[in-house]
Design a protein around this motif. Structure first.
Motif, mmCIF file in Angstrom:
data_model
loop_
_atom_site.group_PDB
_atom_site.id
_atom_site.type_symbol
_atom_site.label_atom_id
_atom_site.label_comp_id
_atom_site.label_asym_id
_atom_site.label_seq_id
_atom_site.Cartn_x
_atom_site.Cartn_y
_atom_site.Cartn_z
ATOM 1 N N GLU A 122 0.907 -1.151 0.050
ATOM 2 C CA GLU A 122 -0.154 -0.157 -0.232
ATOM 3 C C GLU A 122 0.785 1.176 -0.177
ATOM 4 O OE1 GLU A 122 -3.188 -0.239 2.510
ATOM 5 O OE2 GLU A 122 -3.835 1.852 2.314
ATOM 6 N N ASP A 153 -6.916 -2.796 -3.804
ATOM 7 C CA ASP A 153 -6.405 -4.058 -2.941
ATOM 8 C C ASP A 153 -6.923 -5.091 -3.259
ATOM 9 O OD1 ASP A 153 -4.287 -4.211 -1.434
ATOM 10 O OD2 ASP A 153 -5.052 -3.174 0.608
ATOM 11 N N ARG A 181 4.811 -5.206 8.858
ATOM 12 C CA ARG A 181 3.620 -4.948 9.734
ATOM 13 C C ARG A 181 3.803 -5.876 11.147
ATOM 14 N NH1 ARG A 181 -0.366 -6.722 7.091
ATOM 15 N NH2 ARG A 181 -1.131 -4.726 6.200
HETATM 16 MG MG LIG Z 1 -2.344 -3.776 1.808
#
Ligand SMILES: [Mg+2]
Ligand SMILES: Nc1ncnc2c1ncn2[C@@H]1O[C@H](COP(=O)(O)OP(=O)(O)OP(=O)(O)O)[C@@H](O)[C@H]1O
Length: 512
Positions: free
Chosen positions: A226, A290, A409
């Motif tokens: 992203e 996405d 993440r």
């Molecule tokens: Mg993503």
């Protein structure tokens, strides 16, 4: 004025070094190394100023994660004082203002910086950066006059403003519009990383941004797809238009079509108003689809039509509308395989992947881990209201030795949890994250981890060999040191190295 304590020879050497055509980062690194030597102090840093933040460009004598930290002026009164000063700032040894580098000068029992000067750097009266010098001994810089320090500022200002000018010219040669550089905050969606893989990725983003092509962004979960999409949009000629986001996985089939293309009043039960779809919202801008791999075959057909002919029909509408939308799509699935298995249309796949971009997993850019760690713990520090927060060398080694199937993440969450736990465990204001605060799942020993099941199917053993090698060396050395209770000469014997060489290697690897 005190007598000249600066070595003119050394200054001249520094000036000459700055002319050498090394890489920009090398040049800055040499500058801070030499200046630290010149002032004989514990730490020095060159920072770039942008949008109310200071970004370290190079540091010497400071923990290696500092390079990834972003210092917001509002959170760092000492840096704010430097930014406002207009001239050399000398902080008194008993200054109330916390030093941003307290606790970040490794291998000293004393954690507090006691001597500190800051030199703001200007280009045509505009603040472009700062140099900071820190020492644990009070009064360390008293022997240097303001005139001498201004000389250093002048040297560094020239070097920095040249570098900024150069990168501006480079960006212009990629025909990027003026507005692209000003749009959006440079900090919130900045991509941290200096590994070869990241440099390549950033180059590709800059190139593809201006091309207007549709882009398919692949990569495992949490790698930053992203962010890549945001980066492409921000550097594109459409930067001042909308970047519209749609997650294809979160949509039930019956709503998806209307989400994408809109509907007219009365198109179906409950359609009591006209509704504009995401495609129309993104007209003349960018649409980010996405998890494109989750789109149903019937919607894939409709999407293909819009991409081919540039016209769309709202649900329940007979007439069609023209739109001009650039599509960026992302997936953590292997679309090629989905095409072979009949789950994804080949023609749509080819249309989307005119320019395929693969974001490599974190384990293939081990060198970036410490920078990202610094970036995230500085954020956690501010959010949790901790005064000083640092990682010790073992904690860094633990982070670098893990395979990160959830990628960045997972790293972000792990460090945030560690910060919460270390704060709960200790009441003091200066906190160190040690390995016991870093909770990671058990990994089977042996060769690099098999990739996550939903990986896009790229070869495991690829990426920057040097970075991988350094990561491996770090792991072996940390493990050996741990096995010998931190005894360097015993570890050196086990590793078949000379003790002095081990010290040097450890230093180069950021373990010391
Ligand atoms: Mg993503
Ligand atoms: N290079 C980077 N520097 C700083 N932060 C990053 C970087 N890469 C990713 N992040 C952060 O990591 C998190 C995950 O990134 P992102 O959402 O872009 O991943 P993704 O590839 O889209 O994951 P998913 O496949 O699960 O949707 C975000 O909080 C993002 O800001």
């Amino acid at each position: 004025m005190t007598g000249m304590t600066l070595s003119v020879d050394l200054l001249a050497t520094i000036a000459l070094e700055l002319q050498n055509s090394l890489s920009q980062h090398d040049r800055f690194q040499r500058l801070v190394n030499s200046l630290r030597q010149l002032l004989r102090c514990d730490a020095s840093a060159l920072l770039r100023y942008e949008a109310s933040h200071f970004h370290p460009l190079a540091t010497s004598g400071l923990a290696s994660d500092v390079a990834g930290r972003r210092f917001k002026l509002a959170d760092h009164p000492r840096l704010e004082a430097i930014a406002r000063a207009g001239d050399v700032v000398r902080f008194p040894a008993d200054s109330e203002l916390p030093d941003p580098f307290d606790c970040l000068i490794p291998h000293h029992d004393k954690l507090k910086v006691h001597a500190c000067i800051g030199l703001p750097l200007f280009a045509q009266h505009e603040l472009i950066g700062a140099l900071t010098f820190d020492d644990l001994v009070p009064g360390k810089f008293d022997g240097f006059s303001d005139e001498e320090l201004r000389l250093i500022s002048a040297l560094a200002s020239a070097a920095l403003s040249n570098a900024l000018l150069l990168s501006r010219l480079e960006r212009q040669s990629l025909t990027l519009p003026e507005n692209a550089r000003q749009a959006a905050s440079p900090v919130t969606s900045e991509m941290i990383g200096r590994s070869a893989a990241m440099q390549q990725l950033k180059k590709e983003i800059a190139i593809v941004a201006g091309s207007g092509l549709n882009v398919l962004i692949t990569g495992e979960t949490g790698v930053g797809k992203e962010l890549v999409a945001q980066g492409i949009h921000r550097l594109s000629p459409q930067a001042n238009k909308a970047l519209v986001y749609l997650n294809c996985a979160a949509l039930p089939e019956n709503v998806a079509e209307s989400e994408l293309f809109g509907h007219v009043k009365g198109a179906f039960t409950g359609a009591i108003h006209h509704r504009v779809g995401k495609f129309e919202m993104a007209d003349n801008g960018t649409l980010f689809l996405d998890e494109i791999g989750e789109l149903s075959l019937s919607l894939q057909a409709k999407l293909l039509r819009v991409l081919q002919y540039g016209d769309l029909q709202r649900v329940g509408d007979d007439s069609s509308r023209r739109v001009n939308v650039r599509v960026l799509a992302a997936t953590n699935r292997c679309l090629k395989q989905a095409v072979e298995q009949g789950g994804f249309r080949a023609d749509l796949f080819h249309r989307l992947s005119v320019f395929p971009m693969h974001v490599p997993p974190l384990r293939q850019r081990v060198d970036d881990i410490v920078l990202l760690a610094g970036f995230f713990i500085e954020q956690a520090r501010v959010r949790l209201g901790i005064k000083q927060l640092a990682l010790n060398a073992d904690a860094i080694a633990k982070l670098e030795g893990y395979s990160w199937p959830g990628n960045i993440r997972e790293l972000e969450h792990t460090l945030y949890r560690a910060a919460v736990m270390v704060r709960a465990a200790y009441p003091q204001s200066a906190l160190f994250i040690t390995p016991s605060f870093i909770n990671l799942p058990e990994e089977p020993p042996g060769p690099p981890q098999a990739s996550a099941p939903r990986d896009a199917g790229h070869e495991e053993l690829q990426g920057d060999l040097q970075a991988a090698t350094r990561g491996f060396q770090r792991r072996v050395i940390s493990a050996t040191l741990a096995a010998h209770q931190g005894n360097w000469s015993a570890s050196a014997r086990t590793l078949g190295l000379d003790t002095a060489n081990l010290h040097r290697l450890a230093k180069r690897l950021g373990l010391k």
